[in-house]
Design a protein around this motif. Sequence first.
Motif, short mmCIF file in Angstrom:
data_model
loop_
_atom_site.label_atom_id
_atom_site.label_comp_id
_atom_site.label_asym_id
_atom_site.label_seq_id
_atom_site.Cartn_x
_atom_site.Cartn_y
_atom_site.Cartn_z
N TYR A 1 -26.04 -19.29 15.76
CA TYR A 1 -26.39 -19.09 14.36
C TYR A 1 -27.71 -19.78 14.00
O TYR A 1 -28.49 -19.27 13.20
CB TYR A 1 -25.26 -19.55 13.43
N MET B 1 -31.09 -9.85 14.75
CA MET B 1 -29.71 -9.46 14.50
C MET B 1 -29.70 -8.15 13.72
O MET B 1 -30.69 -7.79 13.09
CB MET B 1 -28.94 -10.53 13.75
N LYS C 1 -27.14 -6.16 11.00
CA LYS C 1 -25.93 -6.25 10.17
C LYS C 1 -25.41 -4.84 9.95
O LYS C 1 -26.14 -3.96 9.52
CB LYS C 1 -26.25 -6.88 8.81
N ARG D 1 -20.11 -6.06 7.36
CA ARG D 1 -20.00 -7.52 7.45
C ARG D 1 -20.23 -8.04 8.85
O ARG D 1 -20.30 -9.24 9.06
CB ARG D 1 -18.61 -7.95 6.96
N ARG D 2 -20.34 -7.12 9.80
CA ARG D 2 -20.51 -7.53 11.20
C ARG D 2 -21.94 -7.91 11.50
O ARG D 2 -22.88 -7.26 11.06
CB ARG D 2 -20.10 -6.41 12.14
N THR D 3 -22.10 -8.96 12.27
CA THR D 3 -23.41 -9.37 12.76
C THR D 3 -23.44 -9.05 14.24
O THR D 3 -22.60 -9.52 15.01
CB THR D 3 -23.63 -10.89 12.56
#
Length: 72
Positions: free
Chosen positions: A35, A45, A47, A50-52
Amino acid sequence: MNEVIRRAIPGGEDTLLLTVREAYMRLRISKWKLYDLLRSEQLEMVKIGRRTLIPLKSIEAYILTGWKASLV
Protein backbone atom coordinates in the motif's frame (compact mmCIF):
# COMPACT_ATOMS: atom_id res chain seq x y z
CA MET A 1 7.35 -12.00 -19.61
CA ASN A 2 10.03 -13.39 -17.31
CA GLU A 3 9.86 -17.20 -17.10
CA VAL A 4 10.09 -17.20 -13.29
CA ILE A 5 7.18 -14.78 -12.99
CA ARG A 6 5.15 -16.74 -15.56
CA ARG A 7 5.57 -19.98 -13.59
CA ALA A 8 4.78 -18.30 -10.26
CA ILE A 9 1.45 -16.86 -11.33
CA PRO A 10 -1.63 -19.04 -11.74
CA GLY A 11 -2.82 -18.65 -15.32
CA GLY A 12 0.63 -17.52 -16.51
CA GLU A 13 0.43 -15.00 -19.33
CA ASP A 14 -3.36 -14.74 -19.07
CA THR A 15 -3.06 -12.97 -15.71
CA LEU A 16 -2.60 -9.27 -16.44
CA LEU A 17 -3.93 -7.92 -13.14
CA LEU A 18 -3.09 -9.18 -9.66
CA THR A 19 -5.07 -8.76 -6.50
CA VAL A 20 -3.40 -6.96 -3.61
CA ARG A 21 -2.74 -10.30 -1.92
CA GLU A 22 -1.23 -11.85 -5.06
CA ALA A 23 0.98 -8.78 -5.56
CA TYR A 24 2.44 -8.65 -2.05
CA MET A 25 2.92 -12.42 -2.06
CA ARG A 26 4.81 -12.22 -5.38
CA LEU A 27 7.00 -9.38 -4.11
CA ARG A 28 7.42 -11.07 -0.71
CA ILE A 29 6.59 -7.87 1.14
CA SER A 30 3.89 -6.98 3.65
CA LYS A 31 0.46 -5.77 2.63
CA TRP A 32 1.23 -2.41 4.24
CA LYS A 33 4.46 -2.00 2.28
CA LEU A 34 2.51 -2.70 -0.93
CA TYR A 35 0.00 0.00 0.00
CA ASP A 36 2.94 2.38 0.65
CA LEU A 37 4.26 1.66 -2.86
CA LEU A 38 0.82 2.31 -4.32
CA ARG A 39 0.39 5.58 -2.36
CA SER A 40 3.83 6.82 -3.45
CA GLU A 41 2.95 5.85 -7.06
CA GLN A 42 5.94 3.52 -7.37
CA LEU A 43 3.41 0.88 -8.46
CA GLU A 44 0.39 1.48 -10.65
CA MET A 45 -3.07 0.30 -9.71
CA VAL A 46 -6.42 -0.19 -11.38
CA LYS A 47 -9.65 0.32 -9.45
CA ILE A 48 -12.62 -1.76 -10.59
CA GLY A 49 -15.48 -0.97 -8.27
CA ARG A 50 -14.06 -1.43 -4.78
CA ARG A 51 -11.33 -3.80 -5.93
CA THR A 52 -7.75 -2.65 -6.23
CA LEU A 53 -5.77 -4.54 -8.85
CA ILE A 54 -2.11 -4.19 -9.75
CA PRO A 55 -0.96 -4.65 -13.35
CA LEU A 56 1.71 -7.32 -13.70
CA LYS A 57 3.68 -4.96 -15.98
CA SER A 58 3.88 -2.45 -13.11
CA ILE A 59 5.38 -5.08 -10.80
CA GLU A 60 7.87 -6.16 -13.46
CA ALA A 61 8.90 -2.53 -14.06
CA TYR A 62 9.33 -1.95 -10.30
CA ILE A 63 11.53 -5.04 -9.98
CA LEU A 64 13.69 -4.06 -12.97
CA THR A 65 14.06 -0.49 -11.71
CA GLY A 66 15.18 -1.71 -8.29
CA TRP A 67 17.52 -4.25 -9.82
CA LYS A 68 19.15 -1.67 -12.08
CA ALA A 69 19.50 0.78 -9.20
CA SER A 70 21.29 -1.85 -7.12
CA LEU A 71 23.95 -2.23 -9.84
CA VAL A 72 24.98 1.44 -9.68
